[in-house]
Design a protein around this motif. Sequence first.
Motif, PDB file in Angstrom:
ATOM      1  N   GLY A   1      31.548 -12.964 -11.781  1.00 47.40           N
ATOM      2  CA  GLY A   1      31.538 -13.886 -12.770  1.00 47.40           C
ATOM      3  C   GLY A   1      30.592 -13.729 -13.989  1.00 47.40           C
ATOM      4  O   GLY A   1      30.918 -14.095 -15.032  1.00 47.40           O
ATOM      5  N   ALA A   2      29.398 -13.321 -13.633  1.00 46.81           N
ATOM      6  CA  ALA A   2      28.435 -13.255 -14.655  1.00 46.81           C
ATOM      7  C   ALA A   2      28.785 -12.047 -15.518  1.00 46.81           C
ATOM      8  O   ALA A   2      28.706 -12.130 -16.799  1.00 46.81           O
ATOM      9  N   ALA A   3      29.023 -10.883 -15.069  1.00 43.56           N
ATOM     10  CA  ALA A   3      29.550  -9.852 -15.557  1.00 43.56           C
ATOM     11  C   ALA A   3      30.946 -10.385 -16.670  1.00 43.56           C
ATOM     12  O   ALA A   3      31.006  -9.904 -17.711  1.00 43.56           O
ATOM     13  N   VAL A   4      31.949 -10.850 -16.078  1.00 48.27           N
ATOM     14  CA  VAL A   4      33.066 -11.222 -16.967  1.00 48.27           C
ATOM     15  C   VAL A   4      32.632 -12.113 -18.068  1.00 48.27           C
ATOM     16  O   VAL A   4      33.046 -11.973 -19.222  1.00 48.27           O
TER      17      VAL A   4
ATOM     18  N   PHE B   1      32.967 -10.533 -21.988  1.00 46.03           N
ATOM     19  CA  PHE B   1      34.127 -11.328 -22.742  1.00 46.03           C
ATOM     20  C   PHE B   1      33.458 -11.896 -23.929  1.00 46.03           C
ATOM     21  O   PHE B   1      33.894 -11.571 -25.061  1.00 46.03           O
ATOM     22  N   GLY B   2      32.147 -12.386 -23.920  1.00 42.91           N
ATOM     23  CA  GLY B   2      31.598 -12.726 -25.036  1.00 42.91           C
ATOM     24  C   GLY B   2      31.156 -11.500 -26.119  1.00 42.91           C
ATOM     25  O   GLY B   2      31.442 -11.612 -27.186  1.00 42.91           O
ATOM     26  N   VAL B   3      30.869 -10.600 -25.408  1.00 46.46           N
ATOM     27  CA  VAL B   3      30.304  -9.269 -26.243  1.00 46.46           C
ATOM     28  C   VAL B   3      31.390  -8.691 -27.001  1.00 46.46           C
ATOM     29  O   VAL B   3      31.612  -8.353 -28.193  1.00 46.46           O
ATOM     30  N   ALA B   4      32.780  -8.644 -26.141  1.00 45.97           N
ATOM     31  CA  ALA B   4      33.889  -8.212 -26.662  1.00 45.97           C
ATOM     32  C   ALA B   4      34.602  -8.936 -27.853  1.00 45.97           C
ATOM     33  O   ALA B   4      35.010  -8.150 -28.744  1.00 45.97           O
TER      34      ALA B   4
ATOM     35  N   GLY C   1      42.590  -5.536 -29.564  1.00 46.37           N
ATOM     36  CA  GLY C   1      43.080  -5.110 -28.124  1.00 46.37           C
ATOM     37  C   GLY C   1      41.804  -4.924 -27.353  1.00 46.37           C
ATOM     38  O   GLY C   1      41.688  -4.941 -26.151  1.00 46.37           O
ATOM     39  N   LEU C   2      40.506  -4.994 -27.950  1.00 44.78           N
ATOM     40  CA  LEU C   2      39.218  -4.926 -27.310  1.00 44.78           C
ATOM     41  C   LEU C   2      38.947  -5.829 -26.132  1.00 44.78           C
ATOM     42  O   LEU C   2      38.738  -5.262 -24.978  1.00 44.78           O
ATOM     43  N   PRO C   3      39.071  -6.976 -26.315  1.00 45.38           N
ATOM     44  CA  PRO C   3      38.747  -8.060 -25.405  1.00 45.38           C
ATOM     45  C   PRO C   3      39.662  -7.735 -23.933  1.00 45.38           C
ATOM     46  O   PRO C   3      39.094  -7.715 -22.868  1.00 45.38           O
ATOM     47  N   PRO C   4      40.919  -7.769 -24.135  1.00 47.90           N
ATOM     48  CA  PRO C   4      41.616  -7.636 -22.741  1.00 47.90           C
ATOM     49  C   PRO C   4      41.492  -6.365 -22.214  1.00 47.90           C
ATOM     50  O   PRO C   4      41.453  -6.236 -20.917  1.00 47.90           O
ATOM     51  N   ALA C   5      41.388  -5.432 -23.032  1.00 46.05           N
ATOM     52  CA  ALA C   5      40.998  -3.958 -22.555  1.00 46.05           C
ATOM     53  C   ALA C   5      39.863  -3.813 -21.741  1.00 46.05           C
ATOM     54  O   ALA C   5      39.667  -3.275 -20.650  1.00 46.05           O
ATOM     55  N   MET C   6      38.671  -4.626 -22.476  1.00 48.25           N
ATOM     56  CA  MET C   6      37.438  -4.543 -21.640  1.00 48.25           C
ATOM     57  C   MET C   6      37.404  -5.403 -20.276  1.00 48.25           C
ATOM     58  O   MET C   6      36.881  -5.046 -19.323  1.00 48.25           O
ATOM     59  N   LEU C   7      38.346  -6.573 -20.421  1.00 52.28           N
ATOM     60  CA  LEU C   7      38.341  -7.078 -19.175  1.00 52.28           C
ATOM     61  C   LEU C   7      39.188  -6.595 -18.127  1.00 52.28           C
ATOM     62  O   LEU C   7      38.912  -6.485 -16.945  1.00 52.28           O
TER      63      LEU C   7
ATOM     64  N   ALA D   1      49.651  -6.159 -18.488  1.00 51.37           N
ATOM     65  CA  ALA D   1      49.077  -5.846 -17.455  1.00 51.37           C
ATOM     66  C   ALA D   1      47.738  -6.605 -16.811  1.00 51.37           C
ATOM     67  O   ALA D   1      47.512  -6.827 -15.649  1.00 51.37           O
ATOM     68  N   LEU D   2      47.080  -6.998 -17.601  1.00 46.77           N
ATOM     69  CA  LEU D   2      45.829  -7.718 -17.351  1.00 46.77           C
ATOM     70  C   LEU D   2      46.424  -9.239 -16.745  1.00 46.77           C
ATOM     71  O   LEU D   2      45.672  -9.618 -15.891  1.00 46.77           O
ATOM     72  N   ALA D   3      47.168  -9.763 -17.394  1.00 49.38           N
ATOM     73  CA  ALA D   3      47.734 -11.258 -16.912  1.00 49.38           C
ATOM     74  C   ALA D   3      48.297 -11.012 -15.540  1.00 49.38           C
ATOM     75  O   ALA D   3      48.223 -11.932 -14.545  1.00 49.38           O
ATOM     76  N   ALA D   4      49.003  -9.929 -15.101  1.00 48.23           N
ATOM     77  CA  ALA D   4      49.766  -9.603 -13.855  1.00 48.23           C
ATOM     78  C   ALA D   4      48.724  -9.327 -12.916  1.00 48.23           C
ATOM     79  O   ALA D   4      48.683  -9.848 -11.842  1.00 48.23           O
ATOM     80  N   LEU D   5      47.671  -8.625 -13.346  1.00 47.19           N
ATOM     81  CA  LEU D   5      46.650  -8.385 -12.451  1.00 47.19           C
ATOM     82  C   LEU D   5      45.715  -9.635 -11.951  1.00 47.19           C
ATOM     83  O   LEU D   5      45.378  -9.871 -10.705  1.00 47.19           O
TER      84      LEU D   5
END
Length: 463
Positions: A98-101, A105-108, A146-152, A213-217
């Motif tokens: 949770g801390a990493a996410v 996400f804020g950095v992205a 696309g950087l934020p979803p790709a990073m997540l 893909a992120l939403a499905a994951l």
Amino acid sequence: MASRPQSHDLTQGPIARTLALFALPTLATNILQSLNGSINAIWVGRFLGESALAATSNANNIMFLLFAAVFGFGMAATIFIGQNMGRRDLDGARRAFGAAVGLVFGVAIAVTIAGWALAPAILALLATPGEAMPLALIYLRIIFLGLPPAMLMVLITMALRGTGDAMTPLWFGALASALDVLLNPLLILGAGPVPRLGIAGSALATLIATVIALAALIAYIYARDLPIRLRRAELGYLLPGPRAVGALVAKGVPIGAQMIVIAVAGLTMFGLVNREGVDTSAAFGVTLQLWAYVQMPAMAIGAAVSAMAAQNIGAGRWDRVSAIARAGLAQNFAITGAMVLVLLAFDREVMVLFLGGASPALPIARHIQLLATWGFILFGGTMVFFGVVRANGAVLGPLVILLVAMFPVRLGFAIALRPLLGVDALWWSFPVGSLVTVALAGLFYAYGPWRRERMTMAPAVAG
């Protein structure tokens, strides 16, 4: 304390077999991602030309630099998760995730905003060829979106591997790749009501595929109640307090800095290559596409070694850690060595897919392969050594090693011997740098103080 699923336990069973079974899905995921990038490059190179291909190569190197930061925090989270899973501390693993996410996400978001504004200056700094500049700018700006979803996506897959799950990342990596491959020609060339978007279509296809893909994951993680899912009060872990941020930053920044060193060295090398003209730049871009495959076994084995070593260190099974390193070295030598031989044997047939048989960049690309590709066998050894020592939190030693090997050695060799060897000095600098890196990494593994390091994250992490 909660026990983890036994199917994800990396502290039991034969070491070589367990490592191979964990590394193979990771390798398959990496190959799919690289194949996806290569197919997209084929579309761009064959239908939009060498300038467009050079543009995507420059933009993709910039994105590698940005993903280096995610790799650092993701690897730190993976190690925290792995050690907590080894200790059977499921809540500790979720705290780290949770801390990493929350942090990533804020950095992205911040990087996306800055990247959109600074894209022209970044490409100019890289000496992007003039004919490739407009195309590179369009492509890079969409990729930034696309950087934020790709990073997540990267962070979640790394966290799953920390729990010992290498199969879930494979399935959803395959989904993202399949969508990207299907959407690329549709959006590049247009069809029916879909307009012809050219190079912008390639970037947009990647963005759409990643979001789906992120939403499905995420939906799958909650449907299967996987270890990293966060519910109710656990959602507070997404707002990490200063202790959690401090723990992640203390380990994640040096790990990310290692990748940034590699990325900056690569971008600097690309700047040197770009000065040789668009044909050499396109040839080097195709070479990087093929090198992505050659380094995949090393990256997969290194990630598997790190996750496996972290769980065993968390469980106090130090008797298995050295055996994990030996198994990783042996498997890397066999698999990466075989990949190098296959690539050298069939390089022309593969490169024609990108450039066409009459392209002036083709003989340049084949020459680069012949001089430099074998160095990735040495690179794989480095990944194994670094994977083991990082599993116990030793991050500064590898960073210093990479700084020395990438700049005074690799770039110093390329620049100093350019008058003597000509452009070949650029290509020879890759195996020379790899040789120095693996030698220093082996010495640090054998004699360094990494066994005395500790990775801890304080329980109070919610903001």
